[in-house]
Write an enzyme that holds these catalytic residues in place. Structure first.
Site: not given
Length: 434
Positions: A152, A249, A228-229, A231
């Protein structure tokens, strides 16, 4: 002298330069992962009994035999007080046989064991995480018999590990803040200048450190990036892991499903063998999703070739949802070992709309073309028609058609039309010309 992990990565890239990170056996990780994850069902209220009950349910419901083989513990499995002699310690009250003992039992069911950490200073729930301890943790995971790691992206607060282009997730403001460690900071590629190379970023470094640590172990372990998409992970994700989260999420409600579907519809060029956009865990069996919403959710996650990780209490799952999760045609498309690309939108104007995403989708497979037609309307059934000449890879003429939901042979058709209920999806397989 190069490290063993560096040599392995060079070999992997030479072996398959199009997909980057290849597991040592040349097969594991090629296709989306299928299994179960503890978070959506239990959050931090997790223990050995619940994990073993989920594993047994995978076996008893025939889900293991359908391909769902990963049993993944999410956050909160360790002692929260800190490391002991440099190591994360499992909570022995909730996991009395340790993670290694649990893994032995899961492996005894012919299933795989997954675990969770964070490329930060603490997990999202505040437990010890792996930043700066990658080699130690990878070694421990290998010795425990771990097969899969979800990594994570929470709690990255020291100044030397943040990046310039960030925003604060506490207030969700899209502002280019100064990296001051006052909140959980995440990268926003929209704030970076054009052409910025995210491979030079600290975020890239944080995640690739664990990649290298896992690659140095004698045990094969998949790495899934829960990033989480951010970088621009779509550009470098499959140099690093076998999947990467492409959004925030999910939740057990319809707008969460359409929001993620909308985001991913713009990002599917990065998906192929050994690399998959992770649309987050399945909410099948959770919340107040209707029957139609639930099967639309599952159909699109399978069609986008997302990992399919069941996120519910399997001991209470209805037979209807069990049958949905075992749908032969959707699983075959998701797990096709000849066609690696996902289904993508067609007949679409590239409009960004989290409440009404692209409605017409198709993708090629060994069995034929999967075609999905979504009704996003909140109050009205819609007439949908699949015209073969509009579908990439097909042309005018007649084709054998199968109803994906019922398995019914619809015969030799020159097109297909259906009345689609609110939030439902018409799903067909277009086979051979006839």
């Amino acid at each position: 002298m190069m490290s063993p992990s560096s040599l392995f990565l060079i070999f992997a890239l030479v072996l398959n330069p199009a997909v980057g990170y290849v597991m040592p056996d040349g097969h594991t990780g090629k296709l989306p992962s299928l299994g179960w994850n503890s978070w959506n069902a239990y959050h931090c209220d997790i223990d050995e009994d619940k994990v073993l009950a989920a594993a047994q349910a995978l076996v008893d419901h025939g889900l293991r035999d359908a391909g769902y083989t990963y049993v993944n513990i999410d956050d909160c499995w360790s002692e929260k007080t800190g490391r002991v002699n440099g190591h994360i310690m499992p909570n022995m009250t909730r996991f009395p046989d340790g993670i290694n003992g649990l893994a032995d039992k899961v492996h005894g069911m012919n299933l795989n064991m997954g675990i969770y950490s964070t490329a930060g200073n603490a997990t999202c729930a505040g437990y010890p995480a792996s930043l700066g301890y990658e080699d130690v943790d990878a070694g421990d995971f290998a010795s425990w018999g771990i097969d899969y790691l979800k990594l994570d992206n929470c709690n990255v607060y020291p100044l030397n590990w943040t990046d310039q282009f960030i925003y604060c997730t506490q207030d969700r403001s899209d502002i280019n803040l100064t990296a001051n460690g006052t909140c959980t900071q995440q990268l926003d590629p929209d704030l970076a200048p054009a052409g910025y190379d995210w491979r030079s970023s600290n975020t890239y470094e944080r995640f690739t450190r664990m990649r290298d640590a896992l690659a140095a172990q004698k045990r094969e372990m998949l790495l899934s990036l829960c990033i989480w998409g951010y970088a621009d992970v779509y550009d470098w994700g499959n140099e690093t892991g076998i999947s990467w989260r492409m959004s925030g999420d999910i939740g057990p409600y319809w707008n969460a499903v359409t929001r993620i579907l909308n985001i991913n519809s713009f990002k599917l060029n990065s998906v192929n063998f050994w690399g998959h956009n992770d649309a987050d865990m399945l909410e099948v069996g959770n919340g107040n999703l209707t029957f139609e919403e639930t099967r639309s959710h599952f159909a699109f996650w399978a069609a986008m070739k997302s990992p399919l990780l069941i996120g519910t209490d399997l001991t209470n799952l209805s037979q209807t949802n069990i049958d949905l999760l075992k749908n032969h045609y959707l699983l075959a498309f998701n797990q096709d070992d000849v066609y690696g690309a996902p289904a993508t939108p067609y007949k679409w104007d590239w409009t960004w709309d989290p409440y009404s995403p692209a409605e017409y989708w198709s993708g090629a497979s060994q069995m034929g073309h999967l075609v999905l037609m979504l009704n996003p309307s909140n109050d009205t059934a819609q007439h949908k028609e699949a015209v073969w000449s509009e579908i990439p890879g097909l042309c005018d003429g007649s084709y054998e058609v199968t109803d994906v939901w019922t398995g019914q042979d619809m015969g030799c058709l020159q097109s297909y039309s259906a009345e689609v209920a609110v939030h439902d999806t018409a799903a067909i397989l277009v086979g051979k010309r006839c």
